[in-house]
Scaffold this motif. Structure first.
Motif, PDB file in Angstrom:
ATOM      1  N   SER A 104       0.831  -1.211   0.000  1.00 53.07           N
ATOM      2  CA  SER A 104       0.000   0.000   0.000  1.00 53.07           C
ATOM      3  C   SER A 104       0.855   1.246   0.000  1.00 53.07           C
ATOM      4  CB  SER A 104      -0.848   0.059   1.264  1.00 53.07           C
ATOM      5  OG  SER A 104      -1.867  -0.859   1.197  1.00 53.07           O
ATOM      6  N   ASN A 185      -4.124   3.327  12.432  1.00 54.94           N
ATOM      7  CA  ASN A 185      -2.729   3.430  12.856  1.00 54.94           C
ATOM      8  C   ASN A 185      -2.429   4.918  12.964  1.00 54.94           C
ATOM      9  OD1 ASN A 185       0.007   3.302  13.211  1.00 54.94           O
ATOM     10  ND2 ASN A 185       0.476   2.325  11.256  1.00 54.94           N
ATOM     11  N   ASP A 213      -7.733   3.735   3.455  1.00 47.38           N
ATOM     12  CA  ASP A 213      -6.579   2.847   3.608  1.00 47.38           C
ATOM     13  C   ASP A 213      -6.982   1.768   4.618  1.00 47.38           C
ATOM     14  OD1 ASP A 213      -4.055   1.791   3.681  1.00 47.38           O
ATOM     15  OD2 ASP A 213      -3.097   3.512   4.652  1.00 47.38           O
ATOM     16  N   TYR A 216      -5.837  -3.070   8.099  1.00 46.82           N
ATOM     17  CA  TYR A 216      -6.129  -3.830   9.324  1.00 46.82           C
ATOM     18  C   TYR A 216      -7.550  -4.367   9.393  1.00 46.82           C
ATOM     19  CZ  TYR A 216      -1.874  -1.397  10.540  1.00 46.82           C
ATOM     20  OH  TYR A 216      -0.592  -0.918  10.515  1.00 46.82           O
ATOM     21  N   THR A 242      -3.905  -4.407   1.321  1.00 47.10           N
ATOM     22  CA  THR A 242      -2.536  -4.935   1.324  1.00 47.10           C
ATOM     23  C   THR A 242      -2.532  -6.374   1.833  1.00 47.10           C
ATOM     24  OG1 THR A 242      -0.333  -4.701   2.288  1.00 47.10           O
ATOM     25  CG2 THR A 242      -2.140  -3.896   3.617  1.00 47.10           C
ATOM     26  N   SER A 244       0.072  -7.321   3.482  1.00 48.75           N
ATOM     27  CA  SER A 244       1.104  -7.268   4.522  1.00 48.75           C
ATOM     28  C   SER A 244       0.645  -7.806   5.863  1.00 48.75           C
ATOM     29  CB  SER A 244       1.605  -5.836   4.699  1.00 48.75           C
ATOM     30  OG  SER A 244       2.314  -5.455   3.549  1.00 48.75           O
ATOM     31  N   ARG A 252       5.341  -7.712  -0.444  1.00 48.68           N
ATOM     32  CA  ARG A 252       5.127  -6.350  -0.920  1.00 48.68           C
ATOM     33  C   ARG A 252       4.014  -6.286  -1.965  1.00 48.68           C
ATOM     34  NH1 ARG A 252       5.163  -4.182   2.131  1.00 48.68           N
ATOM     35  NH2 ARG A 252       5.613  -2.100   1.364  1.00 48.68           N
TER      36      ARG A 252
HETATM   37  N1  PMP Z   1      -1.169   2.155   5.605  1.00 48.79           N
HETATM   38  C1  PMP Z   1      -1.141   1.953   6.920  1.00 48.79           C
HETATM   39  C2  PMP Z   1      -2.187   2.589   7.776  1.00 48.79           C
HETATM   40  C3  PMP Z   1      -0.149   1.148   7.492  1.00 48.79           C
HETATM   41  O1  PMP Z   1      -0.146   0.966   8.822  1.00 48.79           O
HETATM   42  C4  PMP Z   1       0.821   0.560   6.650  1.00 48.79           C
HETATM   43  C5  PMP Z   1       1.925  -0.319   7.180  1.00 48.79           C
HETATM   44  N2  PMP Z   1       2.250  -0.257   8.473  1.00 48.79           N
HETATM   45  C6  PMP Z   1       0.749   0.820   5.279  1.00 48.79           C
HETATM   46  C7  PMP Z   1      -0.255   1.598   4.786  1.00 48.79           C
HETATM   47  C8  PMP Z   1       1.768   0.272   4.313  1.00 48.79           C
HETATM   48  O2  PMP Z   1       1.689  -1.083   4.224  1.00 48.79           O
HETATM   49  P1  PMP Z   1       2.337  -1.961   3.077  1.00 48.79           P
HETATM   50  O3  PMP Z   1       3.141  -1.068   2.172  1.00 48.79           O
HETATM   51  O4  PMP Z   1       3.164  -2.984   3.761  1.00 48.79           O
HETATM   52  O5  PMP Z   1       1.176  -2.544   2.341  1.00 48.79           O
END
Ligand code: PMP
Length: 409
Positions: A104, A185, A213, A216, A242, A244, A252
Motif C-alpha cells: 500500500s 494506525n 486505507d 487492518y 494490502t 502485509s 510487498r
Molecule cells: N497504511 C497503513 C495505515 C499502514 O499501517 C501501513 C503499514 N504499516 C501501510 C499503509 C503500508 O503497508 P504496506 O506497504 O506494507 O502494504
C-alpha cells in the motif's frame, strides 16, 4: 563534492524516520518492545509458500520470472475479488477497477503523484499514519489536520474546514480526505457507520475523493464489522488493500480498488515508478489464495491478538488507574492502542528513561503533521508475550513516575 547543490528540494527537506531511529535498540537483550507494527512471523505459512514457490518458478517461469503488466496479475485479481466479496461485502469489482502495487505504500506514493500539486489541499487525521504523510509530502501539498475521536475523524470539524475553503474560493484545490477507518494506525480506533455515511455524502457535496486505507480491516477480533466507505461511495473512494497484515509483508503486494478512470491514471504513472509489481510474489499469493480461505485461517491468530490486547488493557488499568489524566483507546482489532498522558508529559523526551528501563514505545509526535501533540504514545500488543506485556507496562509506569518526579524537582 558539493552534494547539497545536487539535491532536489524534496530530498533536502526529507528527514529520517524517527520510528526507525528510535527502534534500532528493539532487539537489545532484555528489551520489551511495544514499538513495531509488524505481524508475528510465526503466522506466515512458510512451508506451503516454499512449496508453491518451487512450483511456480519451475512450471510457470515464463510468467513468474518475466516482466508483467503494470496493472497486475489477473489470477491474483480474481482470487482477491472473491475475498472482497466474501469478507468485505464488496461486489462488482472488475479488472479495470484494480491495480496491484508494491504494498500500500506505493499506492500512497502514487496518490501523491496523481492527485497532489503544491497548491493542493488534503485532509488527514490528527494523529495520522506517518507513512501516508511521508508519501504525500513529496508533492508539498497543504494538510488540513482533523482531530480523531474514539469513533473516527471529527466530521463536523472537517465540514467547517471545507466550508472555509469554499468561502475562500479554494475548494477546487481540495483533493481528498485520507482515512484509515478501521483500527487506525496509530490510535486503534474505528470510524462509526454514521460518520462513514457523512463522509461519503460530503465527498459528493464538495466534490472530493476519499482515500480509504484498510490494512487492518481483516484483523477484527471482536465487535461487528462496519461497511467500508468504498461500498457507500464507490465512485469517489480509492480503497487501499494490502497483503502485509493478512499474509506476509515481505511479498510487498497491495491492491488499489477505484473507478477505472482513476486506475488508468495510476497505471500510467506507475510505469515511471517501477514498470510492474513483481510477478513472482503476485502469482505465489494468487496460488495460495486459490487453495486457502486466508481470513478463516487467521482466526486463531486473531484470537491470540485479542487475548494480548486484553492483557495489555488489564495491565494499563492496574498500573495507570491511579495516575490522573492517563487514558487509552480500546481497539476491537488491529495491532495498536494509543495512550494519552497529561500535557506535561513529552513522550519523546521520556524515551531515554524508557530505554534505560528496557521498554520501548513509539512517541506520539511522529504521527502529526504541523500541529504536534507530545503527550501520546503508540503501543503495539501483537508481538510480546502475555508476561512481557504485563512486565513492559509495569516498566512503563515506572518510567512515567521517574519522569514526572524529575520534572517537578
Ligand atoms: N497504511 C497503513 C495505515 C499502514 O499501517 C501501513 C503499514 N504499516 C501501510 C499503509 C503500508 O503497508 P504496506 O506497504 O506494507 O502494504
Amino acid at each position: 563534492m558539493n552534494l547539497e547543490n545536487k539535491l532536489s528540494s524534496i530530498s533536502k527537506s526529507a528527514k529520517s524516520n524517527i520510528i526507525r531511529e528510535l527502534l534500532k535498540v528493539a532487539n537489545d537483550p532484555g528489551m520489551i518492545s511495544f514499538g513495531g507494527g509488524v505481524p508475528d512471523p510465526e503466522t506466515f505459512p512458510r512451508e506451503e509458500l516454499a512449496q508453491i514457490a518451487k512450483e511456480v518458478i519451475e512450471e510457470e517461469y515464463k510468467f513468474t520470472l518475466q516482466y508483467g503488466t503494470t496493472e497486475g496479475d489477473n489470477e491474483l485479481k480474481d482470487a482477491y475479488k472473491e475475498l472482497l466479496e466474501k469478507h468485505e461485502g464488496i461486489e462488482g469489482v472488475q479488472y479495470d477497477n484494480m491495480l496491484v502495487t508494491v504494498g500500500s505504500q506505493e499506492a500512497l506514493y502514487l496518490i501523491g503523484l496523481v492527485l497532489l500539486d503544491e497548491s493542493s489541499y488534503c485532509a488527514v487525521g490528527k494523529p495520522v499514519y506517518l507513512g501516508a504523510v511521508g508519501a504525500f509530502k513529496q508533492r508539498f501539498p497543504k494538510f488540513l489536520e482533523i482531530p480523531l475521536e474514539d469513533d473516527g475523524m471529527n466530521i463536523n470539524i472537517l465540514e467547517e474546514r471545507l466550508t472555509t475553503l469554499s468561502k475562500e474560493g479554494k475548494i477546487d484545490k481540495f483533493k481528498f480526505v485520507y482515512v484509515v477507518p478501521t483500527f487506525q494506525n496509530p490510535a486503534g480506533v474505528t470510524m462509526s457507520l454514521e460518520k462513514r455515511k457523512r463522509l461519503a455524502e460530503l465527498a459528493d457535496k464538495y466534490d472530493f475523493l476519499i482515500v480509504e486505507d484498510n490494512p487492518y480491516g481483516a484483523l477484527r477480533f471482536e465487535g461487528s464489522p462496519i461497511p467500508s466507505i468504498y461500498n457507500l461511495n464507490p465512485e469517489r473512494t480509492i480503497l487501499l488493500n494490502t497483503f502485509s497484515k493478512i499474509l506476509c509483508p515481505g511479498f510487498r503486494i497491495g491492491i488499489i480498488i477505484a473507478n477505472e478512470n482513476i486506475i488508468r491514471k495510476f497505471s500510467i504513472i506507475k510505469q515511471g515508478v517501477n514498470l510492474c509489481t513483481p510477478t513472482l510474489t503476485q502469482r505465489l499469493a494468487a496460488r495460495y489464495l486459490q487453495k486457502h480461505d486466508r481470513i478463516e485461517e487467521l482466526k486463531p491468530t486473531l484470537e491470540l491478538y485479542r487475548s494480548k490486547k486484553d492483557t495489555m488493557l488489564e495491565a494499563l488499568e492496574n498500573e495507570f488507574r491511579n495516575i490522573q489524566g492517563v487514558s487509552w483507546t480500546r481497539p476491537e482489532g488491529g495491532l495498536f492502542t494509543w495512550l494519552t498522558f497529561p500535557e506535561e508529559v513529552d513522550t519523546l523526551d521520556m524515551f531515554e528513561e524508557a530505554k534505560k528501563n528496557k521498554v520501548l514505545y513509539v512517541p506520539g509526535e511522529a504521527f502529526y503533521v504541523n500541529e504536534v501533540e507530545k503527550n501520546h504514545m503508540r503501543l503495539s500488543f501483537c508481538l510480546p508475550s502475555h508476561d512481557e506485556i504485563r512486565e513492559g507496562v509495569r516498566r512503563l509506569k515506572n518510567v512515567v513516575e521517574v519522569y514526572l518526579n524529575k520534572k517537578t524537582i
